[in-house]
Design an enzyme around this catalytic site. Structure first.
Site, short mmCIF file in Angstrom:
data_model
loop_
_atom_site.label_atom_id
_atom_site.label_comp_id
_atom_site.label_asym_id
_atom_site.label_seq_id
_atom_site.Cartn_x
_atom_site.Cartn_y
_atom_site.Cartn_z
N GLY A 1 44.74 -10.62 -90.89
CA GLY A 1 43.35 -10.68 -90.45
C GLY A 1 43.13 -11.81 -89.46
O GLY A 1 44.06 -12.57 -89.14
N PHE B 1 40.84 -15.21 -88.43
CA PHE B 1 39.97 -16.23 -89.01
C PHE B 1 38.59 -16.23 -88.37
O PHE B 1 37.68 -16.92 -88.83
CB PHE B 1 40.59 -17.62 -88.95
CG PHE B 1 41.24 -18.01 -87.65
CD1 PHE B 1 40.60 -17.88 -86.43
CD2 PHE B 1 42.54 -18.52 -87.65
CE1 PHE B 1 41.20 -18.27 -85.24
CE2 PHE B 1 43.16 -18.90 -86.47
CZ PHE B 1 42.48 -18.78 -85.26
N HIS C 1 41.64 -27.25 -82.56
CA HIS C 1 41.76 -27.83 -81.22
C HIS C 1 42.00 -26.78 -80.14
O HIS C 1 41.83 -27.06 -78.94
CB HIS C 1 42.87 -28.90 -81.18
CG HIS C 1 44.26 -28.36 -81.12
ND1 HIS C 1 45.30 -29.05 -80.53
CD2 HIS C 1 44.80 -27.19 -81.57
CE1 HIS C 1 46.42 -28.33 -80.62
NE2 HIS C 1 46.14 -27.21 -81.25
#
Length: 364
Positions: A254, A256, A274
């Site tokens: 999946g 995030f 980042h």
């Protein structure tokens, strides 16, 4: 992945050495004429390309079994002997390789990091940073500074991450480089932070499972959950199975950006935030926040840019993010502000023996 737990040098010693090194470098640049110091910095790019050339040629691998003469080494890697001598002469002057009294070339500790089979290998990082596409992107730093946007759309018609997915040769080079770089901070993070207190550790965007595997190896009562894109989970499954840890793990496919597995006691984001600008980083944090129990913890492993004028790796990587991904490196204050926007309270910033820090946050 590291097979042992090396002793980490005390952080106080590391920081003291950094201060001395930076102080001497600053003093030198103030003593010599300004144009001389500037020219030396300009030439640093040539050194980076020389390291890339040595990695591409496989010089360190060729010397793994012992010293070689120039003729032997050139024949082994398929290079011109005199040109190879000129390359190694530069690298030797910076501690990368050495020339013995009998004229044979040999490895140094820095050169060993360019071997394919080194415990912490930077060969793939050297190949990526010296690659034509990476050099080309950096040649457009001016455009990124003018626009504040990454250069991929203008140069290639797509974002950097879309490009590495579309071009599997580039994607493999990039993936290997990130694994290579990720290994640098693995042991320092594990030495600085106690993961054994968490029953279930969810590694969000955990790549090939290297960090999660080491956490589970050192926390035998813990279980792991790894979330990754479909094209990545196969390598994670293989790694965890080879290490005998697959029975203690759940691997979920999946993004995030969409949702994150629920029920974890700790959620890891290692070198994830980042990569993304504020809004996208916020989407990731919101997905994690929605999955967390009130007493769970979020652990962000990132470089934290210090608010001073001294050199720091995060200041280099910050421009890398600007050029390629649109992300950024952040100060502790910037992380605190970002986390607060999306329902978290930053409770601790834990330094490690590497430039990485562990930022610990809880649901607000």
């Amino acid at each position: 992945m590291a097979s042992r737990e090396p002793r980490m040098p005390p952080q106080a010693v590391i920081r003291a050495v950094e201060l001395v090194r930076n102080g001497l470098a600053l003093a030198y640049r103030k003593l010599v004429p300004g144009h001389v110091a500037t020219m030396e910095l300009l030439a640093a790019g040539w050194l980076s390309q020389a390291i890339h050339a040595a990695a591409e040629l496989g010089v360190a691998d060729a010397l793994a079994d012992g010293p070689r003469s120039g003729a032997e080494l050139a024949a082994q890697i398929g290079a011109d002997e005199q040109a190879l001598h000129r390359l190694l002469r530069l690298l030797i002057s910076h501690g990368i390789f050495t020339e013995r009294r009998d004229g044979r070339y040999a490895l140094t500790s820095m050169a060993r990091a360019l071997r394919r089979d080194a415990d912490v290998s930077l060969r793939d990082a050297a190949l990526f940073f010296g690659s034509p596409i990476h050099r080309d992107n950096w040649s457009h730093l001016v455009d990124a500074v003018r626009t504040g946007k990454p250069v991929g759309e203008a140069l290639h018609g797509m974002s950097f991450f879309d490009q590495v997915r579309a071009d599997r040769k580039l994607g493999t080079l990039f993936d290997n480089a990130m694994t290579s770089i990720g290994s640098l901070g693995l042991e320092p993070v594990l030495a600085a932070y106690d993961f054994t207190r968490f029953g279930t550790v969810v590694d969000v965007g955990g790549g090939d499972g290297t960090l999660l595997a080491e956490i589970l190896r050192r926390a035998p009562r813990s279980r792991g959950v790894l979330l990754e894109l479909p094209g990545v989970v196969e390598s994670a499954t293989t790694r965890l199975a080879d290490l005998g840890l697959i029975d203690r793990c759940t691997i979920e496919r999946g993004s995030f950006f969409d949702s994150v597995p629920q029920g974890g006691d700790a959620y890891l984001l290692k070198h994830v935030l980042h990569d993304w600008p504020e809004d996208d980083a916020g989407r990731i944090l919101a997905a994690v926040r929605a999955a967390m129990k009130p007493d769970a913890r979020l652990l962000i492993i990132e470089l934290v840019v210090p608010e001073n004028t001294r050199p720091h790796p995060g200041k280099f990587v910050d421009l890398e993010m600007l050029i390629n991904t649109g992300g950024r490196e952040r100060t502790a204050a910037e992380y605190r502000k970002l986390l607060a926007r999306f329902g978290f309270t930053l409770t601790n910033v834990i330094p490690t023996a590497s430039p990485d820090n562990v930022l610990e946050a809880r649901p607000a």
